[in-house]
Design an enzyme around this catalytic site. Structure first.
Site, PDB file in Angstrom:
ATOM      1  N   GLU A  17      19.194  39.560  20.632  1.00  0.00           N
ATOM      2  CA  GLU A  17      18.125  39.469  19.626  1.00  0.00           C
ATOM      3  C   GLU A  17      17.739  40.845  19.114  1.00  0.00           C
ATOM      4  O   GLU A  17      17.555  41.784  19.891  1.00  0.00           O
ATOM      5  CB  GLU A  17      16.908  38.776  20.223  1.00  0.00           C
ATOM      6  N   THR A  48      14.648  38.391  14.250  1.00  0.00           N
ATOM      7  CA  THR A  48      13.293  37.853  14.237  1.00  0.00           C
ATOM      8  C   THR A  48      12.710  37.807  12.830  1.00  0.00           C
ATOM      9  O   THR A  48      13.255  38.378  11.880  1.00  0.00           O
ATOM     10  CB  THR A  48      12.358  38.657  15.154  1.00  0.00           C
ATOM     11  N   TYR A  49      11.592  37.144  12.752  1.00  0.00           N
ATOM     12  CA  TYR A  49      10.871  36.879  11.502  1.00  0.00           C
ATOM     13  C   TYR A  49       9.510  37.530  11.684  1.00  0.00           C
ATOM     14  O   TYR A  49       8.754  37.157  12.573  1.00  0.00           O
ATOM     15  CB  TYR A  49      10.761  35.360  11.392  1.00  0.00           C
ATOM     16  N   ALA A  51       5.761  39.310  11.847  1.00  0.00           N
ATOM     17  CA  ALA A  51       4.426  38.736  11.996  1.00  0.00           C
ATOM     18  C   ALA A  51       3.869  38.332  10.635  1.00  0.00           C
ATOM     19  O   ALA A  51       3.923  39.092   9.676  1.00  0.00           O
ATOM     20  CB  ALA A  51       3.499  39.739  12.666  1.00  0.00           C
ATOM     21  N   HIS A  77      15.396  33.664  12.861  1.00  0.00           N
ATOM     22  CA  HIS A  77      14.103  33.166  13.319  1.00  0.00           C
ATOM     23  C   HIS A  77      13.315  32.652  12.117  1.00  0.00           C
ATOM     24  O   HIS A  77      13.448  33.154  10.999  1.00  0.00           O
ATOM     25  CB  HIS A  77      13.321  34.276  14.016  1.00  0.00           C
ATOM     26  N   GLY A 108       5.159  30.738  15.580  1.00  0.00           N
ATOM     27  CA  GLY A 108       4.835  32.068  15.092  1.00  0.00           C
ATOM     28  C   GLY A 108       3.457  32.512  15.546  1.00  0.00           C
ATOM     29  O   GLY A 108       2.580  31.698  15.860  1.00  0.00           O
ATOM     30  N   GLN A 179      11.161  32.761  26.905  1.00  0.00           N
ATOM     31  CA  GLN A 179      10.468  34.035  26.827  1.00  0.00           C
ATOM     32  C   GLN A 179      10.975  34.916  27.966  1.00  0.00           C
ATOM     33  O   GLN A 179      11.508  34.424  28.971  1.00  0.00           O
ATOM     34  CB  GLN A 179       8.960  33.793  26.970  1.00  0.00           C
TER      35      GLN A 179
END
Length: 291
Positions: A17, A48-49, A51, A77, A108, A179
Site C-alpha cells: 500500500e 489510498t484516497y 482525507a 481506495h 473513510g 488494520q
C-alpha cells in the site's frame, strides 16, 4: 487479476500500500519505491484516497501509473466521504475507464475539523453501503474491505465491529484486509471470530514495518493498535538512534510476518508508507523473489 480471483489458486498474495504524495519530490520518492518493490511481483499495489476525498482524482492517476508504467495490478481506495451517490458512481466510472479492476471500499475518516463522520447529503454513511453500490453498478470489480483485529476506534465493542464487517462481506466484499497490528494473537483471535460469524472470504493481515518510534506511536494510537511492551521498551531505548529504531522495527516485522506465513495466511498486505528500504529487507528475508 481481480481480488475475487487472487486467492483461489492457493498462491500467496503479497500486496503493498502507498499513498498520493503532496509534492514533486514526494512523487519521485514514490516512483523509486514502486520501481524497487514491484520487482517482487506483488499481486497488487493499492493507493489510498486522501482525507476528505482530497486526492480522489490523484488516486486514479497513480493507479493508472502503477498499472502502465510499473506493469503491476492496482487497487484504488475509495470512500464515502463528502460525496453524493451520483459523484461516487461517476468516480467509479472514471476508475473503470482507467482500467482499474479492484477497489478497496472504506467508509473513510471525517474531514479535518469534523470529529465524527457525517454523510454528505445524498451520500452514504457506511462502507457496506459503498460495497453494495459498487456491486450494483460495477459488479465485475474486485472489492476489498477493512477489518480491525483490535476493534475499530469508532465501534462501541468487538461484537458490534464484527457485525459491521459481516455486513460488508454480505454486501459483496471479496476479501478483508486488516488494520495494522503487532500482536499475532490478536489476528488469530479475530480470524477465528470471523469464521464463527460466517465470514468465509480470505482475511489478509496488514503489516506496517516500524521505521520511526514516534510516528508509529501516533499511528497505532489513531488506529487502536497496541504496541507490545517488549517492543516498546526496545524502541524507547533507541529513541535517539534512528538507525537502531529501523533495525528493531524491521527485525520485528520479519519475525511477525514469518509467523503469519507459517500459520497459513493467504497473503500479507504491507503498509509501505512510500518507502522501500524496510519492505525490501523484509521481502528478502522472507524469500520473496524478484523478477
Amino acid at each position: 487479476m481481480r481480488i475475487s480471483e487472487l486467492y483461489r489458486s492457493g498462491t500467496f498474495g503479497l500486496s503493498v500500500e502507498v499513498f498520493p504524495p503532496k509534492s514533486e519530490k514526494g512523487d519521485a520518492i514514490l516512483f523509486q519505491t514502486l520501481e524497487e518493490l514491484t520487482r517482487y511481483q506483488p499481486a497488487f499495489v493499492s493507493c489510498t484516497y486522501g482525507a476528505g476525498g482530497s486526492t480522489s482524482k490523484r488516486t486514479i492517476e497513480l493507479c493508472n501509473i502503477i498499472q502502465n508504467r510499473f506493469q503491476t495490478p492496482a487497487t484504488a481506495h475509495f470512500t464515502c466521504v463528502v460525496s453524493t451517490c451520483e459523484e461516487l458512481i461517476e468516480w467509479l466510472k472514471n476508475a473503470s475507464e482507467a482500467g482499474i479492476n479492484n477497489i478497496m471500499a472504506l467508509r473513510g475518516d471525517p474531514p479535518a475539523g469534523q470529529e465524527t463522520f457525517i454523510p454528505a447529503d445524498g451520500g452514504l454513511r457506511y462502507a457496506n453501503e459503498l460495497v453494495a453500490l459498487i456491486r450494483e453498478h460495477f459488479p465485475e470489480m474486485g472489492v476489498g474491505v477493512a477489518g480491525y483485529p483490535e476493534v475499530h476506534p469508532d465501534a462501541p465493542d468487538a461484537d458490534t465491529d464484527l457485525a459491521n464487517l459481516k455486513r460488508k462481506v454480505d454486501a459483496g466484499a471479496d476479501a478483508v484486509y486488516t488494520q495494522l497490528f503487532f500482536n499475532n494473537t490478536r489476528f488469530h483471535d479475530f480470524r477465528e471470530r470471523c469464521v464463527q460469524a460466517g465470514i468465509q472470504c480470505p482475511i489478509i493481515p496488514g503489516i506496517m514495518p516500524i521505521t520511526d518510534f514516534k510516528r508509529i506511536q501516533r499511528i497505532s494510537s489513531m488506529s487502536n493498535s497496541e504496541l507490545p511492551a517488549e517492543l516498546t521498551s526496545k524502541l524507547e531505548s533507541a529513541q535517539d538512534d534512528p538507525e537502531a529504531q529501523f533495525e528493531i522495527g524491521v527485525e520485528f516485522a520479519i519475525k511477525q510476518s514469518q509467523e503469519l506465513i507459517d500459520d497459513g495466511v493467504p497473503g500479507i498486505h504491507f503498509y509501505a508508507l512510500n518507502r522501500s528500504q524496510a519492505c525490501k529487507r523484509i521481502f528478502d528475508a522472507l524469500g520473496f523473489e524478484q523478477a
